[in-house]
Design an enzyme around this catalytic site. Structure first.
Site, PDB file in Angstrom:
ATOM      1  N   ALA A  73       0.808  -1.218   0.000  1.00 53.69           N
ATOM      2  CA  ALA A  73       0.000   0.000   0.000  1.00 53.69           C
ATOM      3  C   ALA A  73       0.841   1.268   0.000  1.00 53.69           C
ATOM      4  O   ALA A  73       0.459   2.274  -0.601  1.00 53.69           O
ATOM      5  CB  ALA A  73      -0.951   0.005   1.183  1.00 53.69           C
ATOM      6  N   THR A  74       1.988   1.253   0.674  1.00 56.43           N
ATOM      7  CA  THR A  74       2.814   2.461   0.706  1.00 56.43           C
ATOM      8  C   THR A  74       3.262   2.831  -0.706  1.00 56.43           C
ATOM      9  O   THR A  74       3.179   4.006  -1.102  1.00 56.43           O
ATOM     10  CB  THR A  74       4.033   2.272   1.625  1.00 56.43           C
ATOM     11  N   ASN A 153      -6.546   3.005  10.406  1.00 54.96           N
ATOM     12  CA  ASN A 153      -5.810   1.859  10.926  1.00 54.96           C
ATOM     13  C   ASN A 153      -5.733   1.821  12.448  1.00 54.96           C
ATOM     14  O   ASN A 153      -5.571   0.756  13.038  1.00 54.96           O
ATOM     15  CB  ASN A 153      -4.395   1.825  10.341  1.00 54.96           C
ATOM     16  N   GLN A 181      -6.974  -1.000   5.220  1.00 54.08           N
ATOM     17  CA  GLN A 181      -7.589  -1.689   6.356  1.00 54.08           C
ATOM     18  C   GLN A 181      -8.981  -2.220   6.043  1.00 54.08           C
ATOM     19  O   GLN A 181      -9.518  -3.036   6.805  1.00 54.08           O
ATOM     20  CB  GLN A 181      -7.666  -0.753   7.564  1.00 54.08           C
ATOM     21  N   SER A 201      -2.925  -3.505   0.554  1.00 57.00           N
ATOM     22  CA  SER A 201      -1.795  -4.389   0.835  1.00 57.00           C
ATOM     23  C   SER A 201      -2.295  -5.800   1.100  1.00 57.00           C
ATOM     24  O   SER A 201      -3.302  -5.980   1.805  1.00 57.00           O
ATOM     25  CB  SER A 201      -1.019  -3.924   2.070  1.00 57.00           C
ATOM     26  N   HIS A 203      -0.902  -8.171   2.994  1.00 56.56           N
ATOM     27  CA  HIS A 203      -0.680  -8.724   4.323  1.00 56.56           C
ATOM     28  C   HIS A 203      -1.698  -8.261   5.355  1.00 56.56           C
ATOM     29  O   HIS A 203      -1.669  -8.711   6.511  1.00 56.56           O
ATOM     30  CB  HIS A 203       0.743  -8.405   4.814  1.00 56.56           C
ATOM     31  N   THR A 239      10.119  -6.363 -12.389  1.00 56.02           N
ATOM     32  CA  THR A 239       9.739  -7.770 -12.482  1.00 56.02           C
ATOM     33  C   THR A 239       8.680  -8.090 -11.436  1.00 56.02           C
ATOM     34  O   THR A 239       8.843  -7.775 -10.250  1.00 56.02           O
ATOM     35  CB  THR A 239      10.965  -8.672 -12.265  1.00 56.02           C
ATOM     36  N   CYS A 325       3.720   1.357  11.740  1.00 59.41           N
ATOM     37  CA  CYS A 325       4.728   2.161  11.033  1.00 59.41           C
ATOM     38  C   CYS A 325       5.266   3.298  11.878  1.00 59.41           C
ATOM     39  O   CYS A 325       6.233   3.951  11.509  1.00 59.41           O
ATOM     40  CB  CYS A 325       4.134   2.717   9.741  1.00 59.41           C
TER      41      CYS A 325
END
Length: 378
Positions: A73-74, A153, A181, A201, A203, A239, A325
């Site tokens: 996401a960042t 978040n 989120q 994201s 994860h 890649t 973070c």
């Protein structure tokens, strides 16, 4: 080693065993480069990426061709904000966001401000909410982009992104949302939304770390932030992380399958945890809106307790007092401060976030443990 019960799902989720299972062959047997289309190794990888793109598109009711795979996401947020600003500066130089956004948005906005952009940071109310009317009042003739996160978040607060996006479009302004989120926790229909760009994201919903996506409408002019090969329809060179993308796709498939029942089940566990803590500790209160929030999140302030000592003492459960973070900083949460909490209350607030593998027994353990520790510290 006996691990504590995990209540930090907003920081990261464990990879679902089914996700890991589908990923493993792409580290060894199917190791090809998805851009190598002249042999079977590359075509097998390309096919897997295309399938994952469809799985994510199905979860979000999106067009697979509007999905750009990223490292998370960042990167997606950086691509959205910087990419739009660079490609559209001739149209405007003003951005609007909210002071409770994730640092990935706030720091990117600060970076653009150093390059000459003008940024308005909207303040939320005491429940962490902003309104479409606030956004509309901040829009100027040179406003280029509005960026408002779907779900916070730290508090789980849900912003009215449908109404905000409609206001932005009424004024010809692009709209980005950080949905990191919310994806996998709430139903999202990209096709029926006024959102132009959406970041996520893997994860955060039982996929692997190091992979994410940006959904970007075909009509949005976007300058790539990585050059070298013009992958992902020219929007993100590099890649492709085939095993990670395969895992992201499987995580999306599982979320699409289980979301309706899982959402209600987790919300019931969250409500039990919250009610248990509040009933046993009268000095506690919930930070943020209790009406508009994620089903898995509660952020609780423990008045009169040293926050650092509280976190150190809660050794039977894994929790946090803010974004992963920013966990290295000694400053109080910028989210809670923007909601006008005192420094003391912000420091003594704890985020509990639940997930797919949270059990009722763990919730009972957490209630007893938190009550015991807080009473000892009070």
């Amino acid at each position: 080693m006996n691990y504590p019960a995990y209540f930090d799902y907003n920081a990261t989720t464990p990879v679902d065993p089914a996700v890991l299972e589908v990923m493993l062959p792409y580290f060894s047997m199917h190791f090809g480069n998805a851009a190598s289309r002249t042999h079977v190794f590359g075509s097998k990888a390309e096919e897997a990426v295309a399938n994952a793109r469809k799985q994510l598109a199905r979860l979000l009711d999106a067009d697979p061709k509007e999905i750009v795979f990223t490292s998370g996401a960042t990167e997606s947020i950086n691509l959205a904000l910087k990419g739009v600003w660079e490609a559209n500066r001739h149209r405007g130089n003003h951005l609007i966001t909210v002071s409770t956004e994730h640092k990935a948005v706030l720091d990117t906005c600060d970076h653009l401000a150093q390059l000459g952009a003008e940024v308005t940071f909207l303040p939320p109310d005491q429940e962490g909410l902003i309104t479409a009317e606030q956004v509309e009042a901040a829009i100027r003739p040179d406003t280029l982009l509005v960026s408002v996160m779907l779900a916070n978040n730290e508090t789980g607060v849900l912003q009215p992104v449908q109404a905000i996006g409609e206001v932005a479009h009424k004024h010809g302004v692009l709209f980005h949302t950080d949905a990191t989120q919310a994806v996998g926790k709430l139903p999202i229909s990209w096709a029926n939304s006024p959102i132009d760009l959406l970041s996520l994201s893997g994860h955060k919903f039982y996929g692997p770390k190091g992979v994410g996506a940006l959904l970007a409408r075909k009509t949005v002019a976007l300058t790539a932030q990585q050059d070298g090969g013009r992958h992902e329809r020219g929007r993100r060179s590099g890649t492709l992380n085939v095993p990670g993308i395969v895992g992201l796709g499987e995580a999306a498939r599982l979320a699409h399958l289980h979301l309706p029942s899982e959402k209600d089940h987790i919300a019931a566990l969250r409500d039990k945890l919250e009610a248990g803590i509040l009933s046993q500790l009268p000095q506690t209160s919930v930070n943020g809106s209790r009406q508009y929030r994620l089903p898995n999140t509660t952020n609780i302030a423990f008045a009169g307790v040293d926050g650092e000592l509280l976190l150190l003492s809660l050794n039977e459960i894994a929790v946090s007092n803010g974004s992963a973070c920013t966990s290295a900083t000694t400053l109080p949460s910028h989210v809670l401060k923007a909601m006008r909490l005192s420094d003391d209350l912000a420091y003594s607030s704890v985020r509990f976030s639940l997930g797919r593998f949270t059990t009722e027994e763990e919730v009972d353990t957490a209630i007893r443990h938190v009550a015991r520790v807080v009473n000892q510290l009070s």
